[in-house]
Write a protein that holds these residues in place. Structure first.
Motif, PDB file in Angstrom:
ATOM      1  N   GLU A  71       0.828  -1.363   0.110  1.00 56.79           N
ATOM      2  CA  GLU A  71       0.049  -0.067  -0.016  1.00 56.79           C
ATOM      3  C   GLU A  71       0.810   1.261   0.210  1.00 56.79           C
ATOM      4  O   GLU A  71       0.414   2.319  -0.901  1.00 56.79           O
ATOM      5  N   ARG A  72       2.031   1.267   0.929  1.00 59.59           N
ATOM      6  CA  ARG A  72       2.640   2.383   1.042  1.00 59.59           C
ATOM      7  C   ARG A  72       3.466   2.697  -0.431  1.00 59.59           C
ATOM      8  O   ARG A  72       3.927   3.853  -0.710  1.00 59.59           O
ATOM      9  N   LEU A  94      -6.497   4.802  -0.316  1.00 59.52           N
ATOM     10  CA  LEU A  94      -5.349   4.679   0.652  1.00 59.52           C
ATOM     11  C   LEU A  94      -4.921   5.922   1.384  1.00 59.52           C
ATOM     12  O   LEU A  94      -4.052   5.659   2.224  1.00 59.52           O
ATOM     13  N   VAL A 137       2.421   2.652  -3.489  1.00 59.72           N
ATOM     14  CA  VAL A 137       1.532   3.239  -4.439  1.00 59.72           C
ATOM     15  C   VAL A 137       1.515   4.621  -4.667  1.00 59.72           C
ATOM     16  O   VAL A 137       1.584   5.501  -3.398  1.00 59.72           O
ATOM     17  N   GLN A 158      -3.626   9.930   1.539  1.00 61.48           N
ATOM     18  CA  GLN A 158      -2.135  10.639   1.067  1.00 61.48           C
ATOM     19  C   GLN A 158      -2.150  10.687  -0.502  1.00 61.48           C
ATOM     20  O   GLN A 158      -0.789  10.569  -0.954  1.00 61.48           O
ATOM     21  N   VAL A 159      -3.272  11.244  -1.091  1.00 63.60           N
ATOM     22  CA  VAL A 159      -3.119  10.962  -2.552  1.00 63.60           C
ATOM     23  C   VAL A 159      -2.283  12.451  -2.714  1.00 63.60           C
ATOM     24  O   VAL A 159      -1.446  11.958  -3.893  1.00 63.60           O
ATOM     25  N   ASP A 181      -4.349   4.935  -7.831  1.00 63.12           N
ATOM     26  CA  ASP A 181      -4.922   3.935  -7.054  1.00 63.12           C
ATOM     27  C   ASP A 181      -5.006   4.400  -5.702  1.00 63.12           C
ATOM     28  O   ASP A 181      -5.950   3.687  -4.989  1.00 63.12           O
ATOM     29  N   ARG A 182      -4.293   5.132  -5.138  1.00 62.59           N
ATOM     30  CA  ARG A 182      -4.501   5.861  -4.032  1.00 62.59           C
ATOM     31  C   ARG A 182      -5.863   6.527  -3.745  1.00 62.59           C
ATOM     32  O   ARG A 182      -6.434   6.094  -2.680  1.00 62.59           O
ATOM     33  N   ALA A 235       1.478  11.726  -2.665  1.00 61.43           N
ATOM     34  CA  ALA A 235       1.950  11.031  -3.543  1.00 61.43           C
ATOM     35  C   ALA A 235       2.325  11.383  -4.867  1.00 61.43           C
ATOM     36  O   ALA A 235       3.364  11.343  -5.445  1.00 61.43           O
TER      37      ALA A 235
END
Length: 249
Positions: free
Chosen positions: A210-211, A223, A213, A225-226, A217-218, A229
């Motif tokens: 997960e981290r 997930l 990505v 913190q889009v 997809d976030r 990222a």
């Protein structure tokens, strides 16, 4: 060169006419969508981040001999592009198994794909952007066999250059979607954008599924913190562009 008349508004961009019929303005929006717009939201600064990333990647590909629609970037969230007739196909290149490929085939997430897989999807939201075989492409008359071969060749060339570049950023280019268009002189060029919206990107510094990505997809998978990222991808792209520039001088 001023933009005046809106020609088209899509999920991620708005196209405006200019006083030159061969040139359009593409305005990158902060809107975020997934699952054919069934899920909607906003990613702060997405427009300017994706515009900046796309600008640098288009410039890099142009330097490598790949023709694109990019002309220049006059503002942080806008670029001038060549007016093209979009080929109604999404060309997807897969280097690592993820997403729909895993769901539809049972292939394990993270399986390396060598040689890369090239797929064609019908660009039609009402039909759910279905995967097309070569015979279906011929049946629908969406592109000639020669055009399909050219699109595949360009997609693999783009993949080679982008994979190397992202690797230098310590990012794995898992898969990505390309769109192409035809100019007024019948040249096929890379269009749309290249960004965390259209690429699946994994952080090579992270092993957690997960981290690692760093793409949309976030947003799709909630997930979190889009924004950070997307910003991290831009920071690494800019750092590598600067490093390459310094090395050249």
């Amino acid at each position: 060169m001023s933009a005046d008349r809106k020609l088209y508004e899509g999920k991620a961009k708005i196209l405006y006419a200019t006083d030159d019929p061969e040139v359009l303005v593409a305005h990158f929006k902060d809107d975020a969508t997934a699952f054919n717009a069934a899920k909607r939201g906003t990613i702060v600064r997405k427009g300017e981040i994706n515009c900046a990333i796309s600008t640098h990647l288009f410039q890099r590909l142009e330097a490598c001999g790949v023709p694109t629609h990019w002309l220049d970037t006059p503002a942080i969230d806008r670029m001038h592009v060549k007016a093209v007739e979009i080929v109604p196909l999404e060309v997807v290149v897969r280097n690592v198994a993820a997403g729909s490929l895993c769901r539809q085939t049972g292939i394990t997430l993270g399986t390396e794909i060598d040689p890369p897989l090239v797929e064609f999807f019908y660009k039609n939201d009402e039909l759910g952007d279905p995967l097309l075989t070569r015979d279906r492409l011929r049946l629908l008359n969406l592109a000639t066999p020669e055009e399909i071969d050219r699109l595949r060749e360009l997609a693999l060339t783009v993949n080679r250059h982008l994979s190397e570049f992202f690797a230098s950023c310590e990012i794995t280019l898992v898969d990505f979607k390309l769109e192409f268009g035809t100019t007024s002189d019948s040249q096929i060029v890379l269009a749309d954008e290249i960004s965390p919206d259209t690429c699946r990107l994994w952080d090579r510094r992270e092993s957690d599924p997960e981290r690692r990505v760093m793409d949309k997809d976030r947003f799709r998978q909630d997930l979190g913190q889009v924004e950070s990222a997307y910003e991290q991808v831009l920071e690494r792209v800019l750092a590598q562009v600067e490093a390459s520039s310094n090395a050249a001088t």
